[in-house]
Design a protein around this motif. Structure first.
Motif, PDB file in Angstrom:
ATOM      1  N   GLN A 177      -8.891   1.921 -43.184  1.00 12.18           N
ATOM      2  CA  GLN A 177      -7.663   1.551 -42.491  1.00 12.18           C
ATOM      3  C   GLN A 177      -7.157   2.754 -41.693  1.00 12.18           C
ATOM      4  O   GLN A 177      -7.418   3.906 -42.052  1.00 12.18           O
ATOM      5  CB  GLN A 177      -6.590   1.111 -43.499  1.00 12.18           C
ATOM      6  CG  GLN A 177      -6.929  -0.169 -44.256  1.00 12.18           C
ATOM      7  CD  GLN A 177      -7.018  -1.350 -43.318  1.00 12.18           C
ATOM      8  OE1 GLN A 177      -6.159  -1.540 -42.469  1.00 12.18           O
ATOM      9  NE2 GLN A 177      -8.082  -2.137 -43.464  1.00 12.18           N
ATOM     10  N   ARG A 180      -1.626   6.014 -41.300  1.00 14.73           N
ATOM     11  CA  ARG A 180      -0.322   5.559 -40.811  1.00 14.73           C
ATOM     12  C   ARG A 180       0.624   6.738 -40.652  1.00 14.73           C
ATOM     13  O   ARG A 180       0.910   7.449 -41.604  1.00 14.73           O
ATOM     14  CB  ARG A 180       0.299   4.532 -41.764  1.00 14.73           C
ATOM     15  CG  ARG A 180      -0.380   3.182 -41.755  1.00 14.73           C
ATOM     16  CD  ARG A 180       0.441   2.166 -42.542  1.00 14.73           C
ATOM     17  NE  ARG A 180       1.749   1.965 -41.947  1.00 14.73           N
ATOM     18  CZ  ARG A 180       2.898   1.986 -42.641  1.00 14.73           C
ATOM     19  NH1 ARG A 180       2.900   2.219 -43.935  1.00 14.73           N
ATOM     20  NH2 ARG A 180       4.048   1.784 -42.016  1.00 14.73           N
ATOM     21  N   LEU A 182       4.449   7.535 -39.548  1.00 15.70           N
ATOM     22  CA  LEU A 182       5.748   6.878 -39.360  1.00 15.70           C
ATOM     23  C   LEU A 182       6.757   7.907 -38.863  1.00 15.70           C
ATOM     24  O   LEU A 182       6.962   8.949 -39.501  1.00 15.70           O
ATOM     25  CB  LEU A 182       6.224   6.268 -40.680  1.00 15.70           C
ATOM     26  CG  LEU A 182       7.437   5.331 -40.599  1.00 15.70           C
ATOM     27  CD1 LEU A 182       7.111   4.101 -39.770  1.00 15.70           C
ATOM     28  CD2 LEU A 182       7.889   4.922 -42.003  1.00 15.70           C
ATOM     29  N   SER A 216      -2.480   5.217 -36.606  1.00 14.98           N
ATOM     30  CA  SER A 216      -1.438   4.298 -36.140  1.00 14.98           C
ATOM     31  C   SER A 216      -0.092   5.019 -36.164  1.00 14.98           C
ATOM     32  O   SER A 216       0.339   5.495 -37.222  1.00 14.98           O
ATOM     33  CB  SER A 216      -1.392   3.062 -37.046  1.00 14.98           C
ATOM     34  OG  SER A 216      -0.250   2.275 -36.768  1.00 14.98           O
ATOM     35  N   GLU A 218       3.809   4.629 -35.731  1.00 12.11           N
ATOM     36  CA  GLU A 218       4.866   3.620 -35.736  1.00 12.11           C
ATOM     37  C   GLU A 218       6.218   4.305 -35.860  1.00 12.11           C
ATOM     38  O   GLU A 218       6.296   5.503 -36.149  1.00 12.11           O
ATOM     39  CB  GLU A 218       4.667   2.647 -36.898  1.00 12.11           C
ATOM     40  CG  GLU A 218       3.281   1.994 -36.946  1.00 12.11           C
ATOM     41  CD  GLU A 218       2.993   1.342 -38.292  1.00 12.11           C
ATOM     42  OE1 GLU A 218       3.921   1.285 -39.127  1.00 12.11           O
ATOM     43  OE2 GLU A 218       1.848   0.916 -38.510  1.00 12.11           O
ATOM     44  N   LYS A 243       5.607  -0.086 -46.960  1.00 12.72           N
ATOM     45  CA  LYS A 243       6.181   0.717 -45.881  1.00 12.72           C
ATOM     46  C   LYS A 243       5.750   2.169 -45.946  1.00 12.72           C
ATOM     47  O   LYS A 243       5.864   2.898 -44.959  1.00 12.72           O
ATOM     48  CB  LYS A 243       7.716   0.666 -45.940  1.00 12.72           C
ATOM     49  CG  LYS A 243       8.340  -0.675 -45.623  1.00 12.72           C
ATOM     50  CD  LYS A 243       9.860  -0.559 -45.672  1.00 12.72           C
ATOM     51  CE  LYS A 243      10.538  -1.876 -45.338  1.00 12.72           C
ATOM     52  NZ  LYS A 243      12.025  -1.754 -45.402  1.00 12.72           N
ATOM     53  N   PRO A 245       4.093   5.472 -45.530  1.00 12.91           N
ATOM     54  CA  PRO A 245       3.052   5.946 -44.612  1.00 12.91           C
ATOM     55  C   PRO A 245       2.219   7.061 -45.242  1.00 12.91           C
ATOM     56  O   PRO A 245       2.538   7.552 -46.336  1.00 12.91           O
ATOM     57  CB  PRO A 245       3.863   6.479 -43.436  1.00 12.91           C
ATOM     58  CG  PRO A 245       5.092   7.040 -44.099  1.00 12.91           C
ATOM     59  CD  PRO A 245       5.390   6.125 -45.265  1.00 12.91           C
ATOM     60  N   ASP A 246       1.193   7.481 -44.543  1.00 14.85           N
ATOM     61  CA  ASP A 246       0.433   8.659 -44.952  1.00 14.85           C
ATOM     62  C   ASP A 246       1.131   9.936 -44.490  1.00 14.85           C
ATOM     63  O   ASP A 246       1.124  10.948 -45.181  1.00 14.85           O
ATOM     64  CB  ASP A 246      -0.978   8.605 -44.353  1.00 14.85           C
ATOM     65  CG  ASP A 246      -1.742   7.378 -44.803  1.00 14.85           C
ATOM     66  OD1 ASP A 246      -1.972   7.232 -46.008  1.00 14.85           O
ATOM     67  OD2 ASP A 246      -2.086   6.545 -43.930  1.00 14.85           O
TER      68      ASP A 246
END
Length: 343
Positions: A177, A180, A182, A216, A218, A243, A245-246
């Motif tokens: 995946q 992420r 954020l 990604s 966001e 919700k 994130p990494d």
């Protein structure tokens, strides 16, 4: 009594209160001895700031005040000692009615603010926007950082985290995946600075070969309208596994403080890598303990000094630079530990 007359009397009373407060402060805070040996100032500038990020604004104001004192200028933190809490635009109106010699204020893109700044400048009072700009206004100068460059700085930090193992060999996160990222944004801000930060982050990642399939980016809006709304918005992220994130990017000191506190409270230190903003003692300590991966700090001394210099230059020549860039500084764990020991 008519509503118009009542409103006029209330405004007049507020203006008198502000003027009396200014007079009292100038006599007792900046004055000399009891015998009346008071210091004389050539000009009177006011700085209007919000209630949030108080430590940040305290440092900016301290620098502006000291620079003003060197130049024979009194710089006042406008509205701080009043019994009634006024909004920024209300304080702008009161400063205009008090006929101050210059105004330092964070801007935005609201029509009301831009129209008010137009009115202030037309009255002959120069305006410097600090930290946040009102790009559609006729203000004389903007003192702040380049938001796009700030985004690039965050983007490079994200690339470092990816290289250190946030993603897998094929560039994705767990289970292939995307990693992420954020970015916490202030939902009440209407200027374009946050969009420029995001653009800087995304283009830095793209230029390094990271596509949306691997990383990604966001945003998550944070409500700052109430006393503890920021904490609530950020804690919700840590409480919801979907919700989380990494990598979490914070664009303000308040968001940084709330984020690292939530990571500690919910045992997520190390699970989420966090990039902070500002260099308060608490934030530096969090970086030194690796709760935050790093933080980016604005030079608050330079910011306050530039604001006064811009107003003085305009007062003396009728001209000043349209934009004065403030330096930023990236602080990692080793330097944060040294700074904590020195303070």
């Amino acid at each position: 009594m008519s509503r118009k007359k009542t409103a006029f009397l209330l405004t007049l009373f507020a203006c008198m209160t502000v003027c009396l407060t200014v007079f009292w402060q100038r006599l007792h805070e900046l004055g000399g001895s009891e015998e009346g040996d008071y210091e004389i100032y050539d000009r009177h500038y006011v700085m209007i700031t919000g209630r949030e990020d108080s430590d940040f604004w305290d440092r900016v104001y301290e620098s502006a005040f000291l620079e003003g004192k060197k130049r024979g200028v009194y710089v006042e933190r406008f509205g701080e000692e009043l019994a009634v809490e006024y909004g920024r635009n209300e304080l702008l109106r009161l400063a205009m009615q008090a006929s101050v010699d210059g105004i330092i204020v964070p801007g935005d893109e609201e029509e009301e603010t831009i129209a008010l700044l137009q009115e202030v400048v037309e009255q002959g009072i120069p305006v410097v926007n600090v930290l946040q700009d009102s790009t559609g206004s006729v203000r004389q100068c903007f003192v702040g950082n380049n938001s796009y460059n700030l985004g690039q700085d965050y983007g490079r930090q994200i690339l470092e985290l990816l290289a250190e193992g946030e993603g897998t060999e094929d560039g994705g996160g767990p289970g292939n995946q995307p990693v992420r990222v954020l970015v916490l944004v202030d939902e009440n801000r209407t200027d374009t600075s946050q969009n420029l930060v995001l653009l800087g982050i995304r283009e830095t990642l793209e230029n390094a070969g990271e596509s949306a399939d691997s990383v990604s980016v966001e945003t998550s809006p944070v409500d700052n309208s109430r006393g503890f709304s920021s904490e609530e918005s950020i804690r919700d992220i840590f409480l919801d596994a979907g919700k989380l994130p990494d990598i979490l990017v914070c664009l303000s000191a308040v968001h940084t403080r709330c984020a690292y506190q939530a990571a500690v409270d919910y045992n997520k230190v190390g699970t989420v890598q966090m990039l902070g903003y500002y260099d308060s003692d608490a934030i530096l300590e969090a970086v030194s303990k690796n709760i935050l991966y790093s933080t980016i700090a604005l030079d608050t001394e330079q910011m306050g000094r530039f604001c006064v210099q811009a107003l003085d230059e305009y007062a003396e020549t009728g001209y000043t630079n349209n934009y004065m860039a403030v330096d930023t500084r990236l602080i990692r764990a080793a330097e944060a530990e040294r700074l904590v020991e020195e303070r």
